[in-house]
Design a protein around this motif. Structure first.
Motif, PDB file in Angstrom:
ATOM      1  N   UNK A   1      -5.105   1.673  -1.057  1.00  0.00           N
ATOM      2  CA  UNK A   1      -5.334   0.352  -0.490  1.00  0.00           C
ATOM      3  C   UNK A   1      -6.463  -0.312  -1.250  1.00  0.00           C
TER       4      UNK A   1
ATOM      5  N   UNK B   1     -10.111   8.743  11.113  1.00  0.00           N
ATOM      6  CA  UNK B   1      -9.322   7.525  11.347  1.00  0.00           C
ATOM      7  C   UNK B   1      -9.117   6.746  10.057  1.00  0.00           C
TER       8      UNK B   1
ATOM      9  N   UNK C   1      -9.032  -1.321   0.315  1.00  0.00           N
ATOM     10  CA  UNK C   1      -9.972  -1.334   1.423  1.00  0.00           C
ATOM     11  C   UNK C   1     -11.083  -0.315   1.196  1.00  0.00           C
TER      12      UNK C   1
ATOM     13  N   UNK D   1       0.157   3.788  -2.786  1.00  0.00           N
ATOM     14  CA  UNK D   1      -0.663   4.825  -2.167  1.00  0.00           C
ATOM     15  C   UNK D   1      -2.155   4.639  -2.412  1.00  0.00           C
TER      16      UNK D   1
ATOM     17  N   UNK E   1       0.824  -1.185   0.000  1.00  0.00           N
ATOM     18  CA  UNK E   1       0.000   0.000   0.000  1.00  0.00           C
ATOM     19  C   UNK E   1       0.869   1.251   0.000  1.00  0.00           C
TER      20      UNK E   1
ATOM     21  N   UNK F   1      -9.323   7.615   7.048  1.00  0.00           N
ATOM     22  CA  UNK F   1      -8.551   8.275   5.999  1.00  0.00           C
ATOM     23  C   UNK F   1      -7.082   7.847   6.039  1.00  0.00           C
ATOM     24  N   UNK F   2      -6.620   7.470   7.217  1.00  0.00           N
ATOM     25  CA  UNK F   2      -5.244   7.000   7.356  1.00  0.00           C
ATOM     26  C   UNK F   2      -4.967   5.734   6.552  1.00  0.00           C
ATOM     27  N   UNK F   3      -6.037   5.024   6.190  1.00  0.00           N
ATOM     28  CA  UNK F   3      -5.871   3.807   5.378  1.00  0.00           C
ATOM     29  C   UNK F   3      -5.871   4.119   3.901  1.00  0.00           C
ATOM     30  N   UNK F   4      -6.007   5.398   3.559  1.00  0.00           N
ATOM     31  CA  UNK F   4      -6.095   5.773   2.147  1.00  0.00           C
ATOM     32  C   UNK F   4      -7.049   4.809   1.436  1.00  0.00           C
TER      33      UNK F   4
END
Lengths: 332, 332
Positions: free
Chosen positions: B63, B114, B65, B61, B57, B116-119
């Motif tokens: 994921x 929160x 998810x 850049x 990831x 958003x940190x997982x893109x």
DNA sequence: ATGAAAGCGCTAACAG
DNA sequence: CTGTTAGCGCTTTCAT
């Protein structure tokens, strides 16, 4: 207005500090001087900057993600458990990755392998049956593994739930003791779902113990209202009608009752019905149902608690029997 | 037997190739010779090696998810939507990160930040109301944003659902046309839930249009069977009893009906009941219920479809009206 | 209280 | 078909 992609370096440049200081201002604000911290956080908010979890995770080799694999979420019982898990985990900053395996071991195995790529903080599964590959992978995952719903078997790590055989046995036995002799069992024989098999097993054991030889076991084609109704009609068509019908869950029980009533039978006077699960609506719509209740939301909470304990380096119980309660609603 | 942690470099060393070849053997097997690939995959399986998603990831850049934020999952309507989403997304290798905001905008905002940190590859939310900060962050997230359940308002990106006002209005109107004049409205006034307000609004509009001045609106303290029953008793205690009670959802409707029956009233002959949502059990347990059905599972599927299209670089519709259907079950 | 350097595990881009 | 190089964004460790 497409968004510029900020990194910690950008924020550092804008505020005139080093990236490390930005990292500290976000993760351990107490280590940074008030003035610097306030300025950094101001910019962070203004730009809507959020640390990239991938990078954080790569460094620490442990995510703050708990992977959950259940058969399907649109089943009130599973949903309750999941809600409990979520409520118990959220305050600890753990996120939930949810996969649905439709109770198929091959899908479960695939989901487990996928999920392992996230190096999850914990893994939560349903039931104790998994493919050999899956078991091995889980054992190597090096994180807490919780198996929910069932405790009749050997857990990989932690199991939380109830003995479906015991509960079903007790329910049957108590009803037999009330004098019912002619009974039938109505169920959806979900392939691979040992809990269903155990419920049936508990019923049959109790019958045997009571010296009852004849079994009437009707299985329906799927877990739906219409299938349950068809099952109910099959039961009414029997040459000798049972006085009590055990259903492997409440949906079946409610739907079958409705069909009995539709046919002019009185429930429970002419034909009584017992269920399993005690879904909330059952009490609203079928006051005549005797059923087995277990604390589903609570088992999610317990799972969350066990996970948090372990991640904290504390010990957690390896097997939690949530027990069950027989809910009598015969007389209404 | 604690597990050794393998990386792609370990697998490369064991099989005597470069890390890049291992990467290819896993991600694009057709680019690697049969012999090499087979050997690599054999070792991969044997060691239970899984690529580290954080590293993948970080490079790309983006994921795989999809983040989903809903009020709570132990609500059959939400669960159906989520199941549809999951079913539509799984075949595309997208995982689901699920957060629950209890319909509280501040929790929603926190969950959004929160996540958003997982893109994330996409974000799915419930409803069209969000805090200003949340809206900004979402607009900057640079990924498809789907807002479910409601289409009565301005979407950030894609909205999928129905107009609760229109549906409620139509239901009310059709029932008024059947000759019912004295009606009441029973609802749980969930704060912040505009969809509930819109349903009530549709009802009131229809009343006004029919020239009916008197409104009887009863609100209950929460969304539970017992609260609904209390509401039903309130209605029965009215000096002039309504002939028809509109309920803002089926749980309320079913529970209230039960209470009416318990009090000796015939449903629908003495007092008719209308609901909203058409949950599966309603049909099993309350054949006298007229209700509004929308395709919840389908809206999850549509959401999945829109997301997949976008990620593929194709265009997707920005607003999908799932419509509704009035389900008549008066006469049983 | 702040900074510099190194490196987590992987893949894009380019060689060969 | 396979390998090399560089670097993604962050935190750990060690200075200052």
């Amino acid at each position: 207005m497409a968004h510029e992609k900020y990194t910690i370096v950008d924020i550092a440049r804008i505020t005139g500090v080093s990236p490390m200081t930005v990292s500290r201002a976000i993760n351990r604000p107490e280590l940074v001087s008030d003035k610097t911290r306030d300025e950094i956080l101001r910019v962070v908010r203004q730009k809507g900057f959020v640390l990239n979890n991938a990078a954080r995770m790569l460094v620490s080799d442990r995510s703050r993600v708990v992977a959950v694999i259940i058969p399907r979420i649109n089943n009130p019982a599973n949903a309750d458990v999941f809600q409990g898990l979520s409520d118990g985990l959220e305050e600890h900053g753990l996120s939930l990755l949810l996969g649905m395996d439709k109770a198929q071991p091959d899908i479960e195995e695939k989901l487990i392998m996928d999920v392992l790529g996230w190096r999850p903080a914990a893994i939560v599964l349903t039931g104790l049956d998994h493919s050999e590959t899956a078991r091995m992978a889980l054992r190597n995952a090096n994180c807490p593994i919780v198996e929910l719903a069932d405790i009749d078997g050997e857990a990989i790590d932690i199991s939380i739930g109830l003995s479906h055989r015991t509960a079903s046995h007790a329910l049957t036995r108590e009803l037999l003791d009330k004098g019912y002799r002619k009974t039938a069992y109505l169920y959806f024989d979900a392939p691979q779902n040992r809990r269903i098999t155990e419920r049936l097993g508990g019923y049959r054991d109790a019958l045997k113990e009571a010296g009852i030889k004849r079994e009437t076991i009707i299985s329906v084609s799927d877990l739906s209202v219409s299938a349950a109704r068809a099952g109910a009609r099959q039961i009414m068509a029997l040459k000798s009608r049972p006085r009590l019908v055990f259903c492997s869950n409440d949906l079946l029980a409610i739907s079958a009752s409705q069909e009995f009533k539709r046919a002019g039978l009185r429930v429970p006077e002419d034909i009584a019905v017992a269920g399993f699960e005690d879904i909330e609506l059952a009490s609203a719509v079928h006051p005549a149902l005797t059923t087995v209740r277990t604390n589903l939301y609570g088992s999610g909470m317990f799972a969350a608690d066990a996970i948090v304990k372990r991640l904290d380096g504390r010990r957690a119980r390896r097997r939690i029997d949530m027990g069950y309660e027989i809910v009598w609603r015969e007389s209404t």
